[in-house]
Design a protein around this motif. Structure first.
Motif, PDB file in Angstrom:
ATOM      1  N   THR A   1       2.359 -15.438  -0.857  1.00 19.55           N
ATOM      2  CA  THR A   1       2.113 -14.785   0.429  1.00 19.55           C
ATOM      3  C   THR A   1       3.424 -14.501   1.150  1.00 19.55           C
ATOM      4  O   THR A   1       3.619 -13.401   1.687  1.00 19.55           O
ATOM      5  CB  THR A   1       1.212 -15.662   1.311  1.00 19.55           C
ATOM      6  OG1 THR A   1      -0.017 -15.898   0.618  1.00 19.55           O
ATOM      7  CG2 THR A   1       0.908 -15.001   2.633  1.00 19.55           C
ATOM      8  N   LEU A   2       4.321 -15.470   1.157  1.00 12.26           N
ATOM      9  CA  LEU A   2       5.623 -15.268   1.801  1.00 12.26           C
ATOM     10  C   LEU A   2       6.425 -14.175   1.099  1.00 12.26           C
ATOM     11  O   LEU A   2       7.055 -13.339   1.759  1.00 12.26           O
ATOM     12  CB  LEU A   2       6.417 -16.574   1.817  1.00 12.26           C
ATOM     13  CG  LEU A   2       5.906 -17.654   2.758  1.00 12.26           C
ATOM     14  CD1 LEU A   2       6.670 -18.959   2.551  1.00 12.26           C
ATOM     15  CD2 LEU A   2       5.996 -17.208   4.194  1.00 12.26           C
ATOM     16  N   GLN A   3       6.392 -14.164  -0.230  1.00  5.99           N
ATOM     17  CA  GLN A   3       7.102 -13.137  -0.981  1.00  5.99           C
ATOM     18  C   GLN A   3       6.517 -11.766  -0.679  1.00  5.99           C
ATOM     19  O   GLN A   3       7.255 -10.798  -0.488  1.00  5.99           O
ATOM     20  CB  GLN A   3       7.015 -13.426  -2.484  1.00  5.99           C
ATOM     21  CG  GLN A   3       7.728 -12.399  -3.348  1.00  5.99           C
ATOM     22  CD  GLN A   3       9.229 -12.401  -3.124  1.00  5.99           C
ATOM     23  OE1 GLN A   3       9.832 -13.452  -2.993  1.00  5.99           O
ATOM     24  NE2 GLN A   3       9.820 -11.232  -3.072  1.00  5.99           N
ATOM     25  N   GLN A   4       5.203 -11.675  -0.612  1.00  9.00           N
ATOM     26  CA  GLN A   4       4.549 -10.395  -0.346  1.00  9.00           C
ATOM     27  C   GLN A   4       4.879  -9.889   1.055  1.00  9.00           C
ATOM     28  O   GLN A   4       5.175  -8.709   1.238  1.00  9.00           O
ATOM     29  CB  GLN A   4       3.030 -10.544  -0.515  1.00  9.00           C
ATOM     30  CG  GLN A   4       2.309  -9.270  -0.806  1.00  9.00           C
ATOM     31  CD  GLN A   4       1.673  -8.666   0.419  1.00  9.00           C
ATOM     32  OE1 GLN A   4       1.569  -9.295   1.453  1.00  9.00           O
ATOM     33  NE2 GLN A   4       1.257  -7.434   0.285  1.00  9.00           N
ATOM     34  N   SER A   5       4.874 -10.770   2.037  1.00 10.22           N
ATOM     35  CA  SER A   5       5.206 -10.334   3.397  1.00 10.22           C
ATOM     36  C   SER A   5       6.686  -9.957   3.505  1.00 10.22           C
ATOM     37  O   SER A   5       7.043  -9.003   4.208  1.00 10.22           O
ATOM     38  CB  SER A   5       4.848 -11.412   4.417  1.00 10.22           C
ATOM     39  OG  SER A   5       5.601 -12.574   4.212  1.00 10.22           O
ATOM     40  N   SER A   6       7.549 -10.669   2.778  1.00  9.41           N
ATOM     41  CA  SER A   6       8.967 -10.317   2.766  1.00  9.41           C
ATOM     42  C   SER A   6       9.176  -8.943   2.132  1.00  9.41           C
ATOM     43  O   SER A   6       9.948  -8.118   2.651  1.00  9.41           O
ATOM     44  CB  SER A   6       9.746 -11.379   1.987  1.00  9.41           C
ATOM     45  OG  SER A   6      11.076 -10.988   1.820  1.00  9.41           O
ATOM     46  N   ASP A   7       8.487  -8.691   1.027  1.00  9.64           N
ATOM     47  CA  ASP A   7       8.578  -7.376   0.379  1.00  9.64           C
ATOM     48  C   ASP A   7       8.069  -6.272   1.299  1.00  9.64           C
ATOM     49  O   ASP A   7       8.645  -5.183   1.355  1.00  9.64           O
ATOM     50  CB  ASP A   7       7.796  -7.363  -0.933  1.00  9.64           C
ATOM     51  CG  ASP A   7       8.436  -8.212  -2.017  1.00  9.64           C
ATOM     52  OD1 ASP A   7       9.604  -8.622  -1.834  1.00  9.64           O
ATOM     53  OD2 ASP A   7       7.759  -8.482  -3.032  1.00  9.64           O
ATOM     54  N   ALA A   8       6.990  -6.548   2.017  1.00  9.05           N
ATOM     55  CA  ALA A   8       6.429  -5.543   2.931  1.00  9.05           C
ATOM     56  C   ALA A   8       7.418  -5.233   4.056  1.00  9.05           C
ATOM     57  O   ALA A   8       7.601  -4.063   4.422  1.00  9.05           O
ATOM     58  CB  ALA A   8       5.105  -6.035   3.503  1.00  9.05           C
ATOM     59  N   ARG A   9       8.059  -6.270   4.610  1.00  5.47           N
ATOM     60  CA  ARG A   9       9.056  -6.044   5.668  1.00  5.47           C
ATOM     61  C   ARG A   9      10.233  -5.229   5.142  1.00  5.47           C
ATOM     62  O   ARG A   9      10.721  -4.313   5.816  1.00  5.47           O
ATOM     63  CB  ARG A   9       9.540  -7.373   6.239  1.00  5.47           C
ATOM     64  CG  ARG A   9       8.583  -8.009   7.224  1.00  5.47           C
ATOM     65  CD  ARG A   9       9.227  -9.165   7.963  1.00  5.47           C
ATOM     66  NE  ARG A   9       9.781 -10.183   7.081  1.00  5.47           N
ATOM     67  CZ  ARG A   9       9.095 -11.206   6.573  1.00  5.47           C
ATOM     68  NH1 ARG A   9       7.828 -11.337   6.860  1.00  5.47           N
ATOM     69  NH2 ARG A   9       9.678 -12.087   5.801  1.00  5.47           N
ATOM     70  N   ALA A  10      10.694  -5.557   3.946  1.00  2.19           N
ATOM     71  CA  ALA A  10      11.818  -4.814   3.354  1.00  2.19           C
ATOM     72  C   ALA A  10      11.416  -3.357   3.100  1.00  2.19           C
ATOM     73  O   ALA A  10      12.201  -2.441   3.355  1.00  2.19           O
ATOM     74  CB  ALA A  10      12.260  -5.479   2.053  1.00  2.19           C
ATOM     75  N   ARG A  11      10.206  -3.139   2.635  1.00  2.11           N
ATOM     76  CA  ARG A  11       9.727  -1.782   2.384  1.00  2.11           C
ATOM     77  C   ARG A  11       9.615  -0.992   3.687  1.00  2.11           C
ATOM     78  O   ARG A  11       9.997   0.178   3.759  1.00  2.11           O
ATOM     79  CB  ARG A  11       8.370  -1.851   1.673  1.00  2.11           C
ATOM     80  CG  ARG A  11       8.016  -0.637   0.904  1.00  2.11           C
ATOM     81  CD  ARG A  11       6.771  -0.767   0.032  1.00  2.11           C
ATOM     82  NE  ARG A  11       5.878  -1.862   0.289  1.00  2.11           N
ATOM     83  CZ  ARG A  11       5.870  -3.025  -0.375  1.00  2.11           C
ATOM     84  NH1 ARG A  11       6.739  -3.235  -1.322  1.00  2.11           N
ATOM     85  NH2 ARG A  11       5.011  -3.966  -0.084  1.00  2.11           N
ATOM     86  N   GLU A  12       9.123  -1.637   4.747  1.00  4.43           N
ATOM     87  CA  GLU A  12       9.030  -0.980   6.056  1.00  4.43           C
ATOM     88  C   GLU A  12      10.411  -0.619   6.588  1.00  4.43           C
ATOM     89  O   GLU A  12      10.608   0.460   7.149  1.00  4.43           O
ATOM     90  CB  GLU A  12       8.297  -1.883   7.050  1.00  4.43           C
ATOM     91  CG  GLU A  12       6.813  -2.004   6.803  1.00  4.43           C
ATOM     92  CD  GLU A  12       6.158  -3.034   7.709  1.00  4.43           C
ATOM     93  OE1 GLU A  12       6.826  -3.512   8.665  1.00  4.43           O
ATOM     94  OE2 GLU A  12       5.002  -3.371   7.463  1.00  4.43           O
ATOM     95  N   ALA A  13      11.360  -1.524   6.411  1.00  4.02           N
ATOM     96  CA  ALA A  13      12.720  -1.261   6.883  1.00  4.02           C
ATOM     97  C   ALA A  13      13.344  -0.095   6.113  1.00  4.02           C
ATOM     98  O   ALA A  13      14.002   0.771   6.713  1.00  4.02           O
ATOM     99  CB  ALA A  13      13.586  -2.511   6.744  1.00  4.02           C
ATOM    100  N   ARG A  14      13.150  -0.069   4.784  1.00  8.84           N
ATOM    101  CA  ARG A  14      13.670   1.048   3.991  1.00  8.84           C
ATOM    102  C   ARG A  14      13.028   2.364   4.407  1.00  8.84           C
ATOM    103  O   ARG A  14      13.700   3.393   4.520  1.00  8.84           O
ATOM    104  CB  ARG A  14      13.440   0.807   2.504  1.00  8.84           C
ATOM    105  CG  ARG A  14      14.450  -0.102   1.862  1.00  8.84           C
ATOM    106  CD  ARG A  14      14.373  -0.079   0.345  1.00  8.84           C
ATOM    107  NE  ARG A  14      13.029  -0.260  -0.184  1.00  8.84           N
ATOM    108  CZ  ARG A  14      12.486  -1.439  -0.495  1.00  8.84           C
ATOM    109  NH1 ARG A  14      13.185  -2.535  -0.305  1.00  8.84           N
ATOM    110  NH2 ARG A  14      11.274  -1.516  -0.983  1.00  8.84           N
ATOM    111  N   LEU A  15      11.708   2.339   4.646  1.00 11.97           N
ATOM    112  CA  LEU A  15      11.014   3.558   5.061  1.00 11.97           C
ATOM    113  C   LEU A  15      11.527   4.034   6.412  1.00 11.97           C
ATOM    114  O   LEU A  15      11.802   5.223   6.593  1.00 11.97           O
ATOM    115  CB  LEU A  15       9.502   3.330   5.127  1.00 11.97           C
ATOM    116  CG  LEU A  15       8.677   4.502   5.662  1.00 11.97           C
ATOM    117  CD1 LEU A  15       8.784   5.694   4.725  1.00 11.97           C
ATOM    118  CD2 LEU A  15       7.233   4.092   5.863  1.00 11.97           C
TER     119      LEU A  15
END
Length: 146
Positions: free
Chosen positions: A50-64
């Protein structure tokens, strides 16, 4: 002396049954401890995922956000309004692609969580010990009757 043989056999059977029950209880306690440890490991693993998934989502949002800001700035610098026409279609396409990537990530996340789930068919050993004790008792009773 012949009368002591059935009594000795009965005492031996009682001791054997007692030992089987004791062994079964110990196996049951071990199985419960192992099941508890497995549940704890599963909880920790699910938390990590769950933590990895939320971290990936934050990184993806920042890149977008960075990509959209950069694209909008380049378009605006070129004299094109980023909110109209093909520029708007470009930014909307980037957002759709990011949403699709997030959906894929969510599906992978769900698959990871379900893959780690223990099977309902796994035994905990609690019934096995009682079946063994019953088998021991049955064989002892059969020996007494023979």
């Amino acid at each position: 002396m012949a009368q002591l043989a059935p009594i000795a056999t009965a005492i031996g059977a009682g001791v054997s049954i007692f030992n089987s029950v004791q062994q079964g209880q110990a196996q049951s306690a071990n199985a419960k401890a192992q099941a508890s440890a497995a549940r704890e490991q599963e909880r920790v693993r699910a938390e990590q995922v769950t933590l990895q998934q939320s971290s990936d989502a934050r990184a993806r949002e920042a890149r977008l956000a960075g990509t959209l800001a950069s694209t909008r700035a380049r378009l605006a610098a070129g004299g094109i309004s980023p909110d109209e026409g093909s520029a708007a279609a470009l930014t909307a396409g980037m957002e759709r692609d990011a949403a699709a990537a997030q959906a894929d990530s969510d599906q992978i996340f769900a698959a990871r969580l379900s893959a780690g789930r223990r099977s309902l068919l796994n035994t905990d050993g609690s019934l096995t010990s009682f079946l063994r004790a019953g088998t021991t008792f049955g064989s002892t009773l059969r020996n007494l009757l023979d």
